[in-house]
Scaffold this motif. Structure first.
Motif, PDB file in Angstrom:
ATOM      1  N   SER A  29      85.358   2.459 102.127  1.00  0.00           N
ATOM      2  CA  SER A  29      85.136   3.275 100.831  1.00  0.00           C
ATOM      3  C   SER A  29      85.412   4.671 101.146  1.00  0.00           C
ATOM      4  O   SER A  29      85.844   5.501 100.369  1.00  0.00           O
ATOM      5  N   SER A  30      84.741   5.100 102.339  1.00  0.00           N
ATOM      6  CA  SER A  30      84.870   6.516 102.699  1.00  0.00           C
ATOM      7  C   SER A  30      85.978   7.040 103.224  1.00  0.00           C
ATOM      8  O   SER A  30      86.309   8.222 103.394  1.00  0.00           O
ATOM      9  N   THR A  31      86.868   6.135 103.848  1.00  0.00           N
ATOM     10  CA  THR A  31      88.114   6.625 104.276  1.00  0.00           C
ATOM     11  C   THR A  31      89.327   6.016 103.756  1.00  0.00           C
ATOM     12  O   THR A  31      90.430   5.758 104.234  1.00  0.00           O
ATOM     13  N   TRP A  32      89.085   5.709 102.238  1.00  0.00           N
ATOM     14  CA  TRP A  32      90.161   5.257 101.278  1.00  0.00           C
ATOM     15  C   TRP A  32      91.452   6.091 101.550  1.00  0.00           C
ATOM     16  O   TRP A  32      92.557   5.621 101.500  1.00  0.00           O
ATOM     17  N   VAL A  33      91.198   7.391 101.401  1.00  0.00           N
ATOM     18  CA  VAL A  33      92.520   8.144 101.483  1.00  0.00           C
ATOM     19  C   VAL A  33      92.173   9.092 102.654  1.00  0.00           C
ATOM     20  O   VAL A  33      91.151   9.809 103.007  1.00  0.00           O
ATOM     21  N   ILE A  34      93.096   9.142 103.576  1.00  0.00           N
ATOM     22  CA  ILE A  34      92.994  10.001 104.728  1.00  0.00           C
ATOM     23  C   ILE A  34      94.180  11.136 104.366  1.00  0.00           C
ATOM     24  O   ILE A  34      95.240  10.599 103.952  1.00  0.00           O
ATOM     25  N   GLY A  35      93.947  12.243 104.866  1.00  0.00           N
ATOM     26  CA  GLY A  35      94.621  13.486 104.618  1.00  0.00           C
ATOM     27  C   GLY A  35      94.818  14.144 105.927  1.00  0.00           C
ATOM     28  O   GLY A  35      93.897  14.291 106.674  1.00  0.00           O
ATOM     29  N   TRP A  36      96.059  14.821 106.323  1.00  0.00           N
ATOM     30  CA  TRP A  36      95.976  15.622 107.214  1.00  0.00           C
ATOM     31  C   TRP A  36      96.285  16.942 106.702  1.00  0.00           C
ATOM     32  O   TRP A  36      97.145  17.337 105.861  1.00  0.00           O
ATOM     33  N   ALA A  51      97.634   9.571 102.676  1.00  0.00           N
ATOM     34  CA  ALA A  51      98.028   8.316 102.583  1.00  0.00           C
ATOM     35  C   ALA A  51      96.771   7.449 102.092  1.00  0.00           C
ATOM     36  O   ALA A  51      95.650   7.874 102.758  1.00  0.00           O
ATOM     37  N   SER A  52      96.958   6.414 101.291  1.00  0.00           N
ATOM     38  CA  SER A  52      95.680   5.795 100.980  1.00  0.00           C
ATOM     39  C   SER A  52      95.557   4.609 101.500  1.00  0.00           C
ATOM     40  O   SER A  52      96.548   3.912 102.169  1.00  0.00           O
ATOM     41  N   TRP A  53      94.556   3.526 101.519  1.00  0.00           N
ATOM     42  CA  TRP A  53      94.226   2.380 102.123  1.00  0.00           C
ATOM     43  C   TRP A  53      95.393   1.428 101.891  1.00  0.00           C
ATOM     44  O   TRP A  53      95.931   0.447 102.607  1.00  0.00           O
ATOM     45  N   THR A  54      95.828   1.681 100.467  1.00  0.00           N
ATOM     46  CA  THR A  54      96.952   0.570  99.945  1.00  0.00           C
ATOM     47  C   THR A  54      98.138   0.943 100.345  1.00  0.00           C
ATOM     48  O   THR A  54      99.253   0.190 100.014  1.00  0.00           O
ATOM     49  N   GLY A  55      98.447   2.216 100.956  1.00  0.00           N
ATOM     50  CA  GLY A  55      99.854   2.660 101.226  1.00  0.00           C
ATOM     51  C   GLY A  55     100.433   3.407  99.837  1.00  0.00           C
ATOM     52  O   GLY A  55     101.355   4.011  99.972  1.00  0.00           O
ATOM     53  N   GLY A  56      99.342   3.635  99.002  1.00  0.00           N
ATOM     54  CA  GLY A  56      99.909   4.683  97.842  1.00  0.00           C
ATOM     55  C   GLY A  56      99.457   6.012  98.080  1.00  0.00           C
ATOM     56  O   GLY A  56      98.774   6.339  99.209  1.00  0.00           O
ATOM     57  N   LEU A  57      99.586   6.743  97.029  1.00  0.00           N
ATOM     58  CA  LEU A  57      99.075   8.310  97.050  1.00  0.00           C
ATOM     59  C   LEU A  57      99.372   8.788  98.157  1.00  0.00           C
ATOM     60  O   LEU A  57      99.082   9.757  98.728  1.00  0.00           O
ATOM     61  N   THR A  58     100.781   8.620  98.481  1.00  0.00           N
ATOM     62  CA  THR A  58     101.504   9.413  99.458  1.00  0.00           C
ATOM     63  C   THR A  58     101.983  10.776  99.114  1.00  0.00           C
ATOM     64  O   THR A  58     102.454  10.882  97.944  1.00  0.00           O
ATOM     65  N   TYR A  59     101.424  11.718  99.854  1.00  0.00           N
ATOM     66  CA  TYR A  59     101.689  13.154  99.472  1.00  0.00           C
ATOM     67  C   TYR A  59     102.597  13.948 100.350  1.00  0.00           C
ATOM     68  O   TYR A  59     102.063  13.717 101.715  1.00  0.00           O
ATOM     69  N   TYR A  60     103.187  14.777 100.340  1.00  0.00           N
ATOM     70  CA  TYR A  60     103.841  15.689 101.342  1.00  0.00           C
ATOM     71  C   TYR A  60     103.887  17.120 100.860  1.00  0.00           C
ATOM     72  O   TYR A  60     104.299  17.405  99.632  1.00  0.00           O
ATOM     73  N   LEU A  61     103.300  18.079 101.759  1.00  0.00           N
ATOM     74  CA  LEU A  61     103.574  19.513 101.251  1.00  0.00           C
ATOM     75  C   LEU A  61     105.242  19.541 101.198  1.00  0.00           C
ATOM     76  O   LEU A  61     105.951  19.155 101.913  1.00  0.00           O
ATOM     77  N   ASP A  62     105.444  20.455 100.402  1.00  0.00           N
ATOM     78  CA  ASP A  62     106.810  20.681 100.361  1.00  0.00           C
ATOM     79  C   ASP A  62     107.733  21.005 101.570  1.00  0.00           C
ATOM     80  O   ASP A  62     108.751  20.737 101.847  1.00  0.00           O
ATOM     81  N   SER A  63     107.049  21.937 102.200  1.00  0.00           N
ATOM     82  CA  SER A  63     107.775  22.381 103.335  1.00  0.00           C
ATOM     83  C   SER A  63     107.820  21.654 104.649  1.00  0.00           C
ATOM     84  O   SER A  63     108.696  21.706 105.759  1.00  0.00           O
ATOM     85  N   VAL A  64     107.179  20.520 104.590  1.00  0.00           N
ATOM     86  CA  VAL A  64     107.295  19.332 105.481  1.00  0.00           C
ATOM     87  C   VAL A  64     107.992  18.189 105.159  1.00  0.00           C
ATOM     88  O   VAL A  64     108.269  17.164 105.804  1.00  0.00           O
ATOM     89  N   LYS A  65     108.553  18.203 104.007  1.00  0.00           N
ATOM     90  CA  LYS A  65     109.094  16.895 103.360  1.00  0.00           C
ATOM     91  C   LYS A  65     110.465  16.689 104.207  1.00  0.00           C
ATOM     92  O   LYS A  65     111.045  17.655 104.376  1.00  0.00           O
ATOM     93  N   GLY A  66     110.639  15.309 104.374  1.00  0.00           N
ATOM     94  CA  GLY A  66     111.913  15.221 105.378  1.00  0.00           C
ATOM     95  C   GLY A  66     111.733  15.297 106.812  1.00  0.00           C
ATOM     96  O   GLY A  66     112.849  14.904 107.545  1.00  0.00           O
ATOM     97  N   ARG A  67     110.638  16.021 107.424  1.00  0.00           N
ATOM     98  CA  ARG A  67     110.133  16.442 108.545  1.00  0.00           C
ATOM     99  C   ARG A  67     109.328  15.488 108.946  1.00  0.00           C
ATOM    100  O   ARG A  67     109.146  15.044 110.283  1.00  0.00           O
TER     101      ARG A  67
END
Length: 119
Positions: A29-36, A51-67
């Motif tokens: 429950s405490s590591t449900w969402v991991i962020g860098w 990234a979340s435990w279920t694989g959802g909630l994926t987010y990327y900073l615009d400047s790193v998208k695609g890399r």
């Protein structure tokens, strides 16, 4: 008790790649969402990817998208950040952090790992 340990930082030339890994331990429950996150010298800390435990909630900073690509292995309790086509502006201390579901509070943090990209 939650513990986050980053590894994989280092020095790389521009255009190169690095793979960071965050090893998490503690209640799911405490590591449900991991962020860098990353923090360059003299700048604020930015959220890079999540990234979340279920694989959802994926987010990327615009400047790193695609890399950059975040991936999570729940069996190993690791969250990796594959960083390709690195640029000098990616130079920073990279931290992994975690939060419970439904919470905006990044409550747990690792010690950070330095990434330096030379031009």
């Amino acid at each position: 008790q939650v513990r986050l340990v980053e590894s994989g930082g280092g020095l790389v030339q521009a255009g190169g790649s690095l793979r960071l890994s965050c090893a998490a331990s503690g209640p799911t429950s405490s590591t449900w969402v991991i962020g860098w996150f990353r923090q360059a010298a003299g700048k604020e800390r930015d959220l890079v990817a999540t990234a979340s435990w279920t694989g959802g909630l994926t987010y990327y900073l615009d400047s790193v998208k695609g890399r950059f690509t975040i991936s999570r292995d729940n069996a190993k309790n690791t969250v990796d950040l594959q960083m390709n086509s690195l640029k000098p502006e990616d130079t920073a201390v990279y931290y992994c952090s975690s939060r419970p579901p439904g919470s905006g509070d990044w409550a747990y943090w690792g010690q950070g790992t330095q990434v330096t990209v030379s031009s």
